[in-house]
Design an enzyme around this catalytic site. Structure first.
Site, mmCIF file in Angstrom:
data_model
loop_
_atom_site.group_PDB
_atom_site.id
_atom_site.type_symbol
_atom_site.label_atom_id
_atom_site.label_comp_id
_atom_site.label_asym_id
_atom_site.label_seq_id
_atom_site.Cartn_x
_atom_site.Cartn_y
_atom_site.Cartn_z
ATOM 1 N N ASP A 8 1.029 5.349 -0.636
ATOM 2 C CA ASP A 8 1.928 5.716 0.340
ATOM 3 C C ASP A 8 2.558 7.079 0.242
ATOM 4 O O ASP A 8 3.240 7.679 -0.790
ATOM 5 C CB ASP A 8 3.264 4.687 0.155
ATOM 6 C CG ASP A 8 2.599 3.343 0.490
ATOM 7 O OD1 ASP A 8 1.716 2.907 -0.048
ATOM 8 O OD2 ASP A 8 3.434 2.278 0.807
ATOM 9 N N GLU A 39 2.886 4.815 5.685
ATOM 10 C CA GLU A 39 3.869 4.113 6.551
ATOM 11 C C GLU A 39 5.119 4.572 6.282
ATOM 12 O O GLU A 39 6.226 4.252 6.916
ATOM 13 C CB GLU A 39 3.714 2.461 5.792
ATOM 14 C CG GLU A 39 4.191 2.495 4.518
ATOM 15 C CD GLU A 39 4.810 1.299 4.254
ATOM 16 O OE1 GLU A 39 5.016 0.396 4.984
ATOM 17 O OE2 GLU A 39 5.394 1.033 2.961
ATOM 18 N N ASN A 40 5.348 5.443 5.060
ATOM 19 C CA ASN A 40 6.586 5.917 4.854
ATOM 20 C C ASN A 40 6.592 7.628 5.230
ATOM 21 O O ASN A 40 7.314 8.266 4.717
ATOM 22 C CB ASN A 40 6.786 5.976 3.433
ATOM 23 C CG ASN A 40 6.827 4.424 2.935
ATOM 24 O OD1 ASN A 40 5.895 4.092 2.258
ATOM 25 N ND2 ASN A 40 7.832 3.777 3.430
ATOM 26 N N ASN A 67 4.079 -2.539 6.509
ATOM 27 C CA ASN A 67 5.412 -2.959 7.207
ATOM 28 C C ASN A 67 6.278 -2.031 7.715
ATOM 29 O O ASN A 67 7.079 -2.250 8.614
ATOM 30 C CB ASN A 67 6.187 -3.841 6.121
ATOM 31 C CG ASN A 67 6.505 -2.977 5.000
ATOM 32 O OD1 ASN A 67 5.652 -2.554 4.080
ATOM 33 N ND2 ASN A 67 7.740 -3.176 4.326
ATOM 34 N N HIS A 68 6.445 -0.692 7.112
ATOM 35 C CA HIS A 68 7.575 0.260 7.649
ATOM 36 C C HIS A 68 7.029 1.036 8.647
ATOM 37 O O HIS A 68 7.878 1.832 9.510
ATOM 38 C CB HIS A 68 7.852 1.001 6.519
ATOM 39 C CG HIS A 68 8.877 0.434 5.489
ATOM 40 N ND1 HIS A 68 9.673 -0.344 5.716
ATOM 41 C CD2 HIS A 68 8.647 0.438 3.985
ATOM 42 C CE1 HIS A 68 10.203 -0.796 4.698
ATOM 43 N NE2 HIS A 68 9.745 -0.366 3.748
ATOM 44 N N HIS A 169 1.813 -0.373 -0.938
ATOM 45 C CA HIS A 169 3.256 -0.743 -0.868
ATOM 46 C C HIS A 169 4.458 -0.840 -1.882
ATOM 47 O O HIS A 169 5.414 -0.425 -1.602
ATOM 48 C CB HIS A 169 3.213 -2.282 -0.058
ATOM 49 C CG HIS A 169 4.462 -2.790 0.160
ATOM 50 N ND1 HIS A 169 5.666 -2.734 1.029
ATOM 51 C CD2 HIS A 169 5.320 -4.110 -0.470
ATOM 52 C CE1 HIS A 169 6.571 -3.174 0.997
ATOM 53 N NE2 HIS A 169 6.396 -4.218 0.145
ATOM 54 N N HIS A 171 4.703 1.235 -4.080
ATOM 55 C CA HIS A 171 4.833 2.615 -4.743
ATOM 56 C C HIS A 171 4.597 2.773 -6.116
ATOM 57 O O HIS A 171 5.079 3.925 -6.457
ATOM 58 C CB HIS A 171 6.119 3.022 -4.170
ATOM 59 C CG HIS A 171 6.480 3.173 -2.566
ATOM 60 N ND1 HIS A 171 7.318 3.933 -2.012
ATOM 61 C CD2 HIS A 171 5.435 2.511 -1.800
ATOM 62 C CE1 HIS A 171 7.074 3.968 -0.883
ATOM 63 N NE2 HIS A 171 6.307 3.163 -0.604
#
Ligand SMILES: [Fe+2]
Ligand SMILES: [Fe+2]
Length: 254
Positions: A8, A39-40, A67-68, A169, A171
């Site tokens: 991520d 995603e981040n 998800n983000h 996810h 991290h």
């Protein structure tokens, strides 16, 4: 086939760290394809056009999410204009945008359900995705999930059906990289690329501590300080199958 996969990418700091290291790693490891989870990548949560452009300009071929990804409404712009950005197959209506093939590699994105949003079953979803794909192409799955049990189970479920299952996810990089009995390469979590010092998963520690202490909504900010670069290098050939962790800190200013 040599693949570099980065965990991520968190915010501008993560994108900048990526831009400083991808080309060197790609050259020194002779990597064919580079994948990163984004995603981040926009502001620490979510994804937008600017973040995608910057990550692609680093030399990344495919961007996975999780998800983000849907945090900013700009995700729709990314969805409509960047086919190399993939979304978890088990989100409603995302199956057609859950995989991307480049240079002989097909990257598939999936998301877990344990301690996460209640979306479709990732195990049955991936079966449906695989049914549509050419059996011969090399396949890598980014399983974006919280629970190690769900990730390890997915690794065994896909063992022998795909070439690699890498988790994202949390991290935090896990030290459990291995080859499963039927040849699938596996790691529970690749980790993250972005702020490391005084950071809780990339965010400034004070805000996160405040959230846990007071249980009230807080505004997260990216942590300052050195970045960590977490990834894996995957080598798949007739004579070798291996997965190697990459983890290093950038040097600080002083
Ligand atoms: Fe993340
Ligand atoms: Fe996530």
């Amino acid at each position: 086939m040599k693949i570099l996969f980065f965990g991520d990418v968190v915010g501008r700091s993560g994108r900048q760290a990526l831009s400083r290291h991808v080309q060197d790693l790609k050259t020194s490891l002779n990597a064919d394809v580079v994948v990163a989870n984004g995603e981040n990548s926009a502001g620490g949560l979510g994804i937008n056009r600017k973040a995608v452009e910057e990550i692609l300009n680093c030399g990344v071929d495919v961007i996975t999410t999780g998800n983000h990804a849907f945090h900013w409404k700009e995700w729709k712009d990314v969805y409509e204009n960047y086919p190399m950005v993939v979304f978890p197959a088990n989100y409603p209506d995302m199956q057609d945008r859950s995989c991307y093939s480049v240079k002989g590699l097909t990257v598939i994105n999936l998301q877990g359900r344990v301690f996460m949003d209640c979306i479709d079953n990732p195990f049955s979803s991936v079966k449906n995705v695989l049914r549509r794909l050419d059996k011969e192409t090399i396949k890598l799955v980014d399983f974006h999930a919280e629970a190690t049990s769900e990730k390890i189970a997915m690794g065994y479920f896909l063992d022998g059906r795909v070439d690699a299952v890498v988790g994202t996810h949390t991290h935090v990089q896990t030290a459990d990289e291995k080859m499963l009995p039927n040849g699938t390469l596996y790691i529970s979590d690749v980790g993250m690329t972005g702020p490391y010092d005084n950071s809780v998963l990339g965010m400034d520690k004070e805000a996160v501590i405040g959230k846990f202490l007071n249980n009230r909504p807080v505004r997260y900010e990216l942590a300052k300080g050195r970045n960590i670069i977490n990834g894996v290098f995957i080598n798949i050939s007739d004579s070798e199958r291996s997965i190697t962790r990459i983890s290093f800190l950038e040097q600080g200013e002083d």
